[in-house]
Each structure stands twice: as C-alpha cells, then as structure tokens.
Design an enzyme around this catalytic site. Structure first.
Site, PDB file in Angstrom:
ATOM      1  N   THR A 180      -5.388  -7.904  10.276  1.00 30.40           N
ATOM      2  CA  THR A 180      -5.700  -6.581   9.712  1.00 30.40           C
ATOM      3  C   THR A 180      -5.392  -5.478  10.717  1.00 30.40           C
ATOM      4  OG1 THR A 180      -7.479  -7.578   8.419  1.00 30.40           O
ATOM      5  CG2 THR A 180      -7.545  -5.190   8.677  1.00 30.40           C
ATOM      6  N   TYR A 199     -12.227  -2.380  -3.995  1.00 32.41           N
ATOM      7  CA  TYR A 199     -12.766  -2.653  -2.650  1.00 32.41           C
ATOM      8  C   TYR A 199     -14.305  -2.634  -2.639  1.00 32.41           C
ATOM      9  CZ  TYR A 199      -8.246  -2.474  -0.177  1.00 32.41           C
ATOM     10  OH  TYR A 199      -6.992  -2.742   0.305  1.00 32.41           O
ATOM     11  N   ARG A 220      -1.409 -14.487   4.078  1.00 29.97           N
ATOM     12  CA  ARG A 220      -2.130 -13.898   5.211  1.00 29.97           C
ATOM     13  C   ARG A 220      -1.367 -14.083   6.517  1.00 29.97           C
ATOM     14  NH1 ARG A 220      -6.939 -11.980   4.183  1.00 29.97           N
ATOM     15  NH2 ARG A 220      -7.918 -12.416   6.182  1.00 29.97           N
ATOM     16  N   ASN A 248      -1.938  -0.192   7.041  1.00 31.21           N
ATOM     17  CA  ASN A 248      -1.456  -1.516   7.458  1.00 31.21           C
ATOM     18  C   ASN A 248      -0.575  -2.194   6.396  1.00 31.21           C
ATOM     19  OD1 ASN A 248      -3.462  -2.194   5.677  1.00 31.21           O
ATOM     20  ND2 ASN A 248      -4.521  -3.636   7.022  1.00 31.21           N
ATOM     21  N   ARG A 303       2.637  -6.682   9.319  1.00 35.96           N
ATOM     22  CA  ARG A 303       1.836  -5.617   9.938  1.00 35.96           C
ATOM     23  C   ARG A 303       2.299  -5.325  11.366  1.00 35.96           C
ATOM     24  NH1 ARG A 303      -3.710  -7.893   7.255  1.00 35.96           N
ATOM     25  NH2 ARG A 303      -3.821  -6.454   5.465  1.00 35.96           N
ATOM     26  N   LYS A 363       0.828  -1.209   0.000  1.00 31.56           N
ATOM     27  CA  LYS A 363       0.000   0.000   0.000  1.00 31.56           C
ATOM     28  C   LYS A 363       0.872   1.273   0.000  1.00 31.56           C
ATOM     29  CE  LYS A 363      -3.818  -2.322   2.419  1.00 31.56           C
ATOM     30  NZ  LYS A 363      -4.898  -2.154   3.419  1.00 31.56           N
ATOM     31  N   HIS A 393      -2.022  -5.547   1.490  1.00 33.64           N
ATOM     32  CA  HIS A 393      -3.326  -6.194   1.297  1.00 33.64           C
ATOM     33  C   HIS A 393      -3.076  -7.578   0.728  1.00 33.64           C
ATOM     34  CE1 HIS A 393      -7.399  -7.072  -0.048  1.00 33.64           C
ATOM     35  NE2 HIS A 393      -6.819  -7.514  -1.153  1.00 33.64           N
ATOM     36  N   GLU A 426      -9.500 -10.288  -7.732  1.00 34.68           N
ATOM     37  CA  GLU A 426      -8.473  -9.255  -7.515  1.00 34.68           C
ATOM     38  C   GLU A 426      -7.328  -9.372  -8.523  1.00 34.68           C
ATOM     39  OE1 GLU A 426      -7.441  -9.520  -3.362  1.00 34.68           O
ATOM     40  OE2 GLU A 426      -9.369  -8.667  -2.748  1.00 34.68           O
ATOM     41  N   PHE A 464     -15.631   2.618   6.859  1.00 33.06           N
ATOM     42  CA  PHE A 464     -14.251   2.964   6.519  1.00 33.06           C
ATOM     43  C   PHE A 464     -13.997   3.009   5.009  1.00 33.06           C
ATOM     44  CE2 PHE A 464     -14.408  -1.633   7.453  1.00 33.06           C
ATOM     45  CZ  PHE A 464     -13.892  -2.175   6.281  1.00 33.06           C
TER      46      PHE A 464
HETATM   47  P1  CMP Z   1      -7.251  -4.843   3.626  1.00 31.95           P
HETATM   48  O1  CMP Z   1      -6.695  -6.198   3.855  1.00 31.95           O
HETATM   49  O2  CMP Z   1      -6.683  -4.045   2.509  1.00 31.95           O
HETATM   50  O3  CMP Z   1      -8.840  -4.955   3.424  1.00 31.95           O
HETATM   51  C1  CMP Z   1      -9.717  -3.879   3.704  1.00 31.95           C
HETATM   52  C2  CMP Z   1      -9.029  -2.739   4.398  1.00 31.95           C
HETATM   53  O4  CMP Z   1      -9.856  -1.799   5.034  1.00 31.95           O
HETATM   54  C3  CMP Z   1      -8.161  -3.288   5.505  1.00 31.95           C
HETATM   55  O5  CMP Z   1      -7.057  -3.980   4.973  1.00 31.95           O
HETATM   56  C4  CMP Z   1      -7.831  -2.004   6.269  1.00 31.95           C
HETATM   57  O6  CMP Z   1      -6.693  -1.364   5.757  1.00 31.95           O
HETATM   58  C5  CMP Z   1      -9.043  -1.106   5.982  1.00 31.95           C
HETATM   59  N1  CMP Z   1      -9.789  -0.790   7.199  1.00 31.95           N
HETATM   60  C6  CMP Z   1      -9.914   0.420   7.730  1.00 31.95           C
HETATM   61  N2  CMP Z   1     -10.658   0.390   8.835  1.00 31.95           N
HETATM   62  C7  CMP Z   1     -11.020  -0.886   9.031  1.00 31.95           C
HETATM   63  C8  CMP Z   1     -11.774  -1.558  10.032  1.00 31.95           C
HETATM   64  N3  CMP Z   1     -12.309  -0.919  11.064  1.00 31.95           N
HETATM   65  N4  CMP Z   1     -11.916  -2.899   9.895  1.00 31.95           N
HETATM   66  C9  CMP Z   1     -11.375  -3.564   8.847  1.00 31.95           C
HETATM   67  N5  CMP Z   1     -10.639  -2.968   7.881  1.00 31.95           N
HETATM   68  C10 CMP Z   1     -10.456  -1.648   7.969  1.00 31.95           C
END
Ligand code: CMP
Length: 137
Positions: free
Chosen positions: A91, A49, A85, A112, A102, A9, A115, A126, A57
């Site tokens: 996450t 997304y 993962r 974070n 992370r 990211k 992805h 994706e 969010f």
């Molecule tokens: P990612 O794995 O890219 O998938 C969705 C993204 O939403 C997640 O990582 C986070 O970077 C972002 N995000 C922001 N706020 C939240 C939240 N409260 N819960 C989950 N994902 C979030």
C-alpha cells in the site's frame, strides 16, 4: 479459480496507464472477467470503503476516489487475490517491491494507482458492490 476486485484509481486514469496496468494483469495470467469505467460519488466511495470508516484517512480517501473516473474490474485466475496484491505491491509505495505497479507509478500512500481486494470476504463484497452477476463473464 478465484475472483478479486481491482480498481484503477483516478490517479492511474489521469496518468494514462490503464493499458499498462491491464497488460500486467493479463501477462501474469489474470483474466478480465468484467470491466467498466465509473465516476463514484462521495457516498458511493464511502460505502465501498466502509471498513475504513473512522480512520484518519477515510475522508481524504473517499474524496480522492470520487474526484475523477476509475476503472473497476473483476480479475479471475488461480490465487487471483494474492497474485493481484503481488502485482500491485505494498500500500505504501515506498515499501513496494521494485517492478510492482505501485513502486513504478504511485506518488503517495493515498495516490497509489490501484486497489485490490485483500481477502475472499472483501472480494465478495467488493465485486457485488459494483457488478451484477450478469455483468461478469
Ligand atoms: P487501498 O488498497 O485502496 O485501501 C485503502 C486505501 O486507503 C489505501 O489503498 C490507500 O490508498 C489509502 N490510505 C491513505 N492513507 C493511508 C494510510 N495511512 N494507511 C493505509 N491506507 C491509506
């Protein structure tokens, strides 16, 4: 063999840890089958997304993902989705296992660093979102 999509990211690119993240993937046995750097528009990030559309969010997430360049990759290997993962960690970086990407580098749930696809269905969507079959080796 399985394929998964990985994104470094904008915060990971800014921190100059592209090499470190890729080193972790390769050391763990994942092969880079495709790679490119792109700067998503807000619309491209919204489409990527789309599954999160309507969540609180979503707007912040798609703004963040379009604020600078990212590195998109197809990772290939045995159980690539689960392995990626595991290497990323949870996450929420506060819940991520020590030694994960992370836990080591993320600064918030939003910022974070990486992805990764969470299922074979999302991996298919994706990967196809960013790569033509002719760009995957
Ligand atoms: P990612 O794995 O890219 O998938 C969705 C993204 O939403 C997640 O990582 C986070 O970077 C972002 N995000 C922001 N706020 C939240 C939240 N409260 N819960 C989950 N994902 C979030």
């Amino acid at each position: 063999m399985e394929r998964t999509l990985s994104i470094i990211k904008p915060d990971g690119v800014r921190k100059k840890i592209i090499g470190e993240v890729i080193r972790r993937f390769e050391t763990a046995g994942l092969r880079i089958a495709a790679i490119k750097m792109i700067h998503m528009t807000k619309e491209v990030a919204e489409g990527f997304y789309a599954v999160h559309r309507g969540k609180f969010f979503y707007d912040e997430l798609t703004s963040f993902m379009s604020e600078g360049p990212v590195v998109v990759m197809v990772l290939e290997g045995e159980d690539a989705i689960a392995l990626n993962r595991k290497l990323m960690g949870a996450t929420n970086f506060k819940e991520a296992e020590p030694g994960t990407i992370r836990a080591d580098f993320a600064t918030s749930i939003q910022h974070n660093i990486v992805h990764g696809s969470d299922s074979p269905e999302s991996a298919r969507f994706e990967i196809g979102y960013f790569f033509a079959e002719t760009e995957i080796f």
